[in-house]
Scaffold this motif. Structure first.
Motif, PDB file in Angstrom:
ATOM      1  N   THR A   1      -0.339   6.259 -24.942  1.00 20.84           N
ATOM      2  CA  THR A   1      -0.477   7.628 -24.228  1.00 20.84           C
ATOM      3  C   THR A   1      -1.742   7.831 -23.015  1.00 20.84           C
ATOM      4  N   SER A   2      -2.717   6.911 -23.245  1.00 22.93           N
ATOM      5  CA  SER A   2      -3.933   7.035 -22.514  1.00 22.93           C
ATOM      6  C   SER A   2      -4.407   5.704 -22.179  1.00 22.93           C
TER       7      SER A   2
ATOM      8  N   ASP B   1       0.821  -1.199   0.027  1.00 19.72           N
ATOM      9  CA  ASP B   1       0.021   0.145   0.007  1.00 19.72           C
ATOM     10  C   ASP B   1       0.746   1.203   0.093  1.00 19.72           C
ATOM     11  N   ASP B   2       1.424   1.455  -1.224  1.00 16.61           N
ATOM     12  CA  ASP B   2       2.470   2.745  -1.320  1.00 16.61           C
ATOM     13  C   ASP B   2       1.794   3.813  -2.181  1.00 16.61           C
ATOM     14  N   GLY B   3       0.598   3.676  -2.220  1.00 17.27           N
ATOM     15  CA  GLY B   3       0.071   4.700  -3.333  1.00 17.27           C
ATOM     16  C   GLY B   3       0.062   4.727  -4.852  1.00 17.27           C
ATOM     17  N   SER B   4       0.946   3.353  -5.241  1.00 21.51           N
ATOM     18  CA  SER B   4       1.007   3.151  -6.851  1.00 21.51           C
ATOM     19  C   SER B   4      -0.567   2.916  -7.362  1.00 21.51           C
TER      20      SER B   4
ATOM     21  N   ALA C   1       3.483   8.607 -14.179  1.00 15.14           N
ATOM     22  CA  ALA C   1       4.691   7.754 -14.403  1.00 15.14           C
ATOM     23  C   ALA C   1       5.264   7.529 -13.005  1.00 15.14           C
ATOM     24  N   ASP C   2       5.413   8.371 -12.051  1.00 20.46           N
ATOM     25  CA  ASP C   2       5.873   7.879 -10.785  1.00 20.46           C
ATOM     26  C   ASP C   2       5.003   6.837 -10.082  1.00 20.46           C
TER      27      ASP C   2
ATOM     28  N   PHE D   1       6.577  -1.650 -16.482  1.00 14.64           N
ATOM     29  CA  PHE D   1       5.324  -1.479 -17.396  1.00 14.64           C
ATOM     30  C   PHE D   1       5.319  -0.109 -17.755  1.00 14.64           C
ATOM     31  N   TYR D   2       5.661   0.800 -17.190  1.00 16.49           N
ATOM     32  CA  TYR D   2       5.829   2.327 -17.782  1.00 16.49           C
ATOM     33  C   TYR D   2       6.838   2.441 -18.973  1.00 16.49           C
TER      34      TYR D   2
END
Length: 746
Positions: free
Chosen positions: A434-435, A393-396, A417-418, A424-425
């Motif tokens: 792009t979306s 649970d790190d906010g990704s 991106a972060d 995967f990015y």
């Protein structure tokens, strides 16, 4: 929009109808007014001519009376010359007594049909007969009487008479209409002698002394009338032509916009919604044109809305088709790999996504694994295939989706991106993402993984996320079902093994029970046989003691011995029932079939129990149907069944009750025998138990209870005959036991 071609038909245009109709009205009104004007003008000119002639003739007769009496032709000529000065006068004649002409003057006849010039060499006079008429009809009184003038267009006609003293004659010469005004000049006769009272005895008669005739021509009037007619006709024609021209202009002003409107309406009817017409007037036609333009614009807007709606419906149909195919794929297989591959291909092929990725999640281990992709190069697919991501649970993005079940619409991948897993990015950028949209695979409050997709260079929208979430819910259910099926297969294998083990154990236990049942039956049969002999001896000794063979017995001893005998008989019956039941269960009972009369069988059984029934004050009787055919059966076994039922009925019916034995033929070709009593009845919860072995009713008094085998034996015997036995009962009212036996077929 559908197009319809309107068939062209020849028709009279509204413009033509309008012009013709208004022209007819103008022509009718103008002609009527002209005719009325000419008629009034004719009458006015005729009356003027008549008045002029009357005045001239009257004045001439009055002025020339003296010259007529004196026959002074010079004086008469002067008077005639004055009258001849009048333009319309063509002749004047003064006739003396007896019709002698005294003076006359004439301008002559017309020189031509259309000319007003007259010839002096061709004088114009009326016929003498016109004057003679007045001499013959009027008295000689020298006065001028009042008169009227009427003209008749007849050639050389005789005069017509009106009132006294009135005489006007028209004369036609050479097509010229001449009005002859003849005025008599009256002169009184000599006075009559006086009577005795110095008064005349009679009126003095008057006679015509002369006649003054004045002729007036109608040619001038006719010429003036012709001019009036031509002027009226010219004015009428001008009015009609002007009215028609105005009608044409008005019709053009009205019809031209309507014609333009009709042309535009035809184009609109054929599907051309761009057609329009500019209002040229501000009247009702202009308002209609404006309303039509508004209607056309409304149709255009509606057509655009319908086209847009059709596109939306087509897209929704395509999505529903894909959902249906996904549902079909989900229900057609429980192979997880095949299922996930099929659904991902549907996302790309049917729903327009460019690429799709699916990843499973193990919540217990906190690990995302099993990446599956569609629409990416083979190298990218291999690179992503073995990836395993520990989820914290790190906010990704992955943590939000797999831990909290959130769905995301990412319109620009650079903004997250972060928050994306680095590999995967990198792969997403490599393939041109792009979306994208991502949705968790959630089933029964458990998250099983996630699915993501993108539309290539096109930016994803909210409807894409909604569609993916719908697909994700189906995929999650399919994954859950597939896992449950795998677990069920494993459980089924375990259960089958355990069932086989338990079946073998039950089979062994059943064989042991069968052996025990056989031993029990043999034991019961042996014990029953061994007990029958001593019981018979005991019964015989008790009966001998009651008969006094062993000496006298007291009353109390006799009572005890009767109790012993009763219980011995009861025990004997129980032993016999045990033996019968053992033989039935062992299959050792055989039926000796033969013709049996149910009527005789019932009567015999009832007769046997009449004594017992009378001792208990119970009424026992038999009732048979009129038609009762014979049957094939074992008479002794049926008598045993019937005896058992009657015995129970008498035993369980209190004093004053009734037992009724009935027999009848049923519609299903069975003979039914029933024993009905008015005893204690059977509670509803015991009805299904009364035919069981060793069953004794709880509501039956203890002294009336038996071994509980009679009804069980009866049931088996009836079923051996191919019939059935049953009971209906009401507590406190009574019971009705019945059994059936089939009628033999011809």
């Amino acid at each position: 929009m559908s197009q319809r071609s309107v068939p062209s038909r020849r028709f009279i245009s509204l413009r033509t109808k309008f012009v013709v109709f208004i022209s007819l009205i103008i022509f009718a009104v103008g002609s009527s007014l002209s005719w009325y004007f000419v008629t009034q003008r004719r009458e006015l000119m005729t009356n003027t001519l008549i008045n002029t002639g009357s005045l001239l003739a009257k004045n001439l007769a009055h002025n020339s009376r003296y010259g007529l009496f004196t026959e002074d032709q010079v004086l008469l000529g002067q008077f005639i010359g004055g009258v001849m000065e009048v333009r319309e006068v063509v002749y004047v004649i003064i006739t003396g007594p007896e019709g002698r002409p005294l003076a006359a003057s004439s301008k002559g006849k017309l020189t031509g049909e259309t000319s007003l010039a007259r010839s002096q060499t061709a004088p114009l006079y009326p016929a003498p007969a016109l004057a003679r008429v007045l001499y013959e009809a009027v008295s000689s009184e020298p006065v001028i009487a009042p008169f009227t003038v009427t003209g008749v267009k007849t050639r050389e006609e005789r005069g017509s008479r009106g009132k006294a003293g009135e005489f006007i004659v028209p004369v036609m010469t050479g097509g010229e209409q001449v009005y002859d005004f003849a005025v008599p000049v009256m002169r009184r006769g000599p006075p009559q002698p006086l009577g005795p009272e110095l008064e005349p005895t009679a009126e003095t008669p008057s006679k015509v002394y002369g006649v003054v005739q004045v002729g007036l021509t109608g040619a001038l009037m006719q010429q003036a009338l012709t001019t009036v007619i031509w002027n009226a006709a010219l004015i009428t024609v001008l009015i009609i032509l002007g009215g028609i021209a105005a009608t044409i202009v008005l019709a053009g002003r009205i019809i031209t916009p309507l014609r333009s409107l009709a042309g535009v309406a035809s184009r609109v009817a054929q599907g051309d919604l761009t057609a329009s017409v500019e209002p040229s007037t501000r009247d009702e036609v202009g308002q209609l044109t404006g309303i039509f333009n508004e209607m056309t614009q409304s149709l255009k807007d509606r057509d655009l809305a319908i086209s847009s709606q059709i596109q939306t419906i087509r897209k929704q149909v395509q999505e529903l088709t894909a959902l249906n195919q996904a549902g079909a794929a989900i229900t057609s297989t429980l192979d997880l790999d095949r299922l996930l591959t099929t659904v991902l291909h549907l996302l790309v092929e049917k729903l327009g996504f460019a690429r799709a990725i699916l990843m499973l999640y193990d919540g217990e281990q906190g690990l995302a694994f099993g990446v599956r992709t569609v629409g990416v190069p083979e190298g990218v697919e291999q690179a992503a295939g073995d990836v395993e991501i520990p989820i914290q649970d790190d906010g990704s993005i992955h943590a939000e989706v797999l831990l909290h079940g959130k769905a995301f619409l990412i319109q620009d991948i650079a903004t997250v991106a972060d928050r994306m897993y680095p590999l995967f990015y990198t792969l997403s950028r490599h393939v041109g993402v792009t979306s994208y949209v991502v949705s968790p695979l959630k089933s029964k409050e458990r998250i099983l993984g996630f699915v993501a997709a993108d539309r290539g260079p096109q930016t994803c929208a909210q409807e894409d996320l909604d569609l993916l979430m719908t697909i994700a819910s189906h995929i999650a259910v399919a994954i859950d079902n597939a896992r449950a099926y795998n677990q069920l297969e494993q459980l089924t294998g375990t259960l089958e093994r355990r069932v086989r083990e338990r079946t073998q154990e039950l089979q062994s236990a059943n064989e042991k029970l069968q052996e025990l049942d056989r031993l029990k039956s043999a034991f019961v049969s042996m014990v029953s046989h061994e007990l029958r002999t001593p019981m018979t001896s005991i019964k015989g000794y008790v009966e001998n003691m009651l008969d006094g063979l062993a000496g006298a017995v007291t009353e109390k001893q006799a009572h005890y011995l009767m109790r012993v005998k009763h219980n011995v008989e009861r025990l004997t019956r129980m032993i016999n029932e045990l033996l019968d039941l053992s033989r039935i269960e062992a299959g050792a009972v055989e039926l000796h079939l033969g013709p049996v009369s149910i009527r005789e069988l019932v009567d015999e059984a009832v007769e046997v129990f009449q004594r017992n029934a009378r001792e208990k004050s119970v009424a026992l009787g038999a009732h048979h149907a009129e038609v009762l055919p014979g049957i094939q059966g074992d008479r002794d076994k049926l008598l045993q069944v019937l005896t058992n039922l009657i015995q129970n009925a008498v035993k369980f019916t209190p004093s004053g009750g009734t037992v009724r034995v009935e027999s009848r033929l049923r519609e299903d070709q069975f003979v039914e025998v029933a024993v009905a009593d008015t005893g204690y009845g059977i509670p509803p919860h015991e009805i299904d138990k009364v035919f069981g072995k060793f069953y004794r009713g709880e509501s039956v008094p203890a002294e009336s209870r038996g071994a509980g085998l009679g009804l069980a034996i009866s049931k088996n015997l009836v079923e051996l005959h191919g019939g059935r036995i049953g009971v209906t009962s009401t507590t406190g009212v009574g019971s009705r036991f019945f059994f059936t036996v089939p009628i033999p077929r011809a």
